[in-house]
Design a protein around this motif. Structure first.
Motif, mmCIF file in Angstrom:
data_model
loop_
_atom_site.group_PDB
_atom_site.id
_atom_site.type_symbol
_atom_site.label_atom_id
_atom_site.label_comp_id
_atom_site.label_asym_id
_atom_site.label_seq_id
_atom_site.Cartn_x
_atom_site.Cartn_y
_atom_site.Cartn_z
ATOM 1 N N HIS A 117 0.827 -1.197 0.000
ATOM 2 C CA HIS A 117 0.000 0.000 0.000
ATOM 3 C C HIS A 117 0.869 1.258 0.000
ATOM 4 C CE1 HIS A 117 -3.962 -1.863 0.554
ATOM 5 N NE2 HIS A 117 -3.352 -2.759 1.312
ATOM 6 N N ASP A 118 0.380 2.284 -0.658
ATOM 7 C CA ASP A 118 1.040 3.584 -0.664
ATOM 8 C C ASP A 118 0.476 4.400 0.489
ATOM 9 O OD1 ASP A 118 2.089 6.065 -1.083
ATOM 10 O OD2 ASP A 118 1.450 6.242 -3.178
ATOM 11 N N TYR A 119 1.281 4.617 1.522
ATOM 12 C CA TYR A 119 0.774 5.297 2.721
ATOM 13 C C TYR A 119 0.431 6.763 2.456
ATOM 14 C CZ TYR A 119 5.587 7.034 3.140
ATOM 15 O OH TYR A 119 6.806 7.636 2.900
ATOM 16 N N ASN A 120 0.918 7.333 1.340
ATOM 17 C CA ASN A 120 0.589 8.713 0.992
ATOM 18 C C ASN A 120 -0.651 8.837 0.115
ATOM 19 O OD1 ASN A 120 2.469 10.362 2.333
ATOM 20 N ND2 ASN A 120 4.080 9.755 0.898
ATOM 21 N N ALA A 121 -1.118 7.716 -0.411
ATOM 22 C CA ALA A 121 -2.269 7.752 -1.306
ATOM 23 C C ALA A 121 -3.544 8.048 -0.525
ATOM 24 C CB ALA A 121 -2.411 6.422 -2.040
ATOM 25 N N ALA A 122 -4.379 8.922 -1.098
ATOM 26 C CA ALA A 122 -5.621 9.295 -0.424
ATOM 27 C C ALA A 122 -6.534 8.106 -0.205
ATOM 28 C CB ALA A 122 -6.338 10.372 -1.239
ATOM 29 N N ASP A 123 -6.505 7.171 -1.155
ATOM 30 C CA ASP A 123 -7.368 5.993 -1.044
ATOM 31 C C ASP A 123 -6.627 4.776 -0.500
ATOM 32 O OD1 ASP A 123 -5.696 5.505 -3.153
ATOM 33 O OD2 ASP A 123 -7.287 4.895 -4.559
ATOM 34 N N PHE A 124 -5.372 4.991 0.001
ATOM 35 C CA PHE A 124 -4.554 3.890 0.528
ATOM 36 C C PHE A 124 -4.369 2.805 -0.521
ATOM 37 C CE2 PHE A 124 -3.707 0.415 3.775
ATOM 38 C CZ PHE A 124 -2.495 0.950 4.178
#
Length: 238
Positions: free
Chosen positions: A153-160
């Motif tokens: 998962h991308d921890y910076n992504a708004a939708d995770f």
């Protein structure tokens, strides 16, 4: 006493044979889904929007791949290398050489995207996440509990959402120590060694020794390696 031992042994043999037969039946049901997913180019695979548009379609996809996970989990606990390898190759489409050894309790995710070369030994309780692809060379040695991840998962992504950093490759005669973790997109060079408990976040050059969290170079390895594993296991039932 001997009769009692034979009865107990026969009970466990029948139990595992029936369990294996059930897994084969379930595996055959999900085989078509695995094969179809494997053959379709990305341009033809359903997008996330298309899946969300149809609740029924989403449910079917989740159900089928849930069946695959079930087969993987249960197969890993069958105390027979021959039965496990049969299911891995012919049901789950894992690309493994005949001389590969996979020990008890190993979990494969998206096994049809994993390739394992001849002589490689996969230790107990390993996790190989093949969603973005894993290529393992020849005569590679995995210690107990090695984890290889190709997606996270991308921890910076708004939708995770999930980040795609590419496949993991491991060169011939590399040695991955117990409980080490290989993160997405990492390339491990030929003959390289990863120390026990290390967390590898970047590429490792050939014939080097890496250890620590995050892993860094702590030594070098002899480049004149000639050993080859024959695929024979030390514990026939595990």
């Amino acid at each position: 006493m001997m009769i009692f031992l034979y009865v107990v042994a026969g009970y466990f043999v029948c139990k595992w044979l029936l369990r294996s037969l059930c897994l084969l039946c379930v595996g055959l049901l999900c085989r078509c889904a695995v094969r179809r997913h494997k053959r379709l180019p990305k341009s033809q695979q359903p997008s996330s929007n298309e899946v969300r548009d149809s609740h029924m379609r989403q449910s079917v996809v989740r159900y089928l791949f849930g069946m695959v996970r079930l087969v993987v989990y249960q197969t890993a606990r069958i105390p027979s290398h021959h039965i496990r390898n049969l299911i891995y190759r012919h049901i789950l489409c894992l690309q493994m050489d005949a001389e590969t050894t996979v020990y008890y309790g190993t979990e494969f995710r998206a096994p049809w995207k994993i390739r394992i070369g001849a002589g490689t030994i996969i230790g107990d309780q390993c996790v190989l996440d093949g969603r973005n692809g894993i290529s393992v060379g020849r005569n590679v040695n995995f210690g107990t509990g090695v984890w290889i991840w190709t997606m996270q998962h991308d921890y910076n992504a708004a939708d995770f959402g999930l980040s795609d950093k590419g496949m993991v490759t491991i060169g011939d005669r590399a040695w991955l120590g117990p409980r080490c973790v290989i993160l997405p997109g990492v390339n491990i060079g030929e003959g390289a060694v990863v120390a026990a408990g290390a967390v590898v976040t970047k590429d490792i050059p050939p014939y080097t020794l890496f250890g620590g969290i995050p892993a860094r170079q702590i030594g070098v390895r002899n480049t004149n390696l000639t050993y080859e594993f024959d695929g024979k296991n030390h514990a026939p039932f595990l």
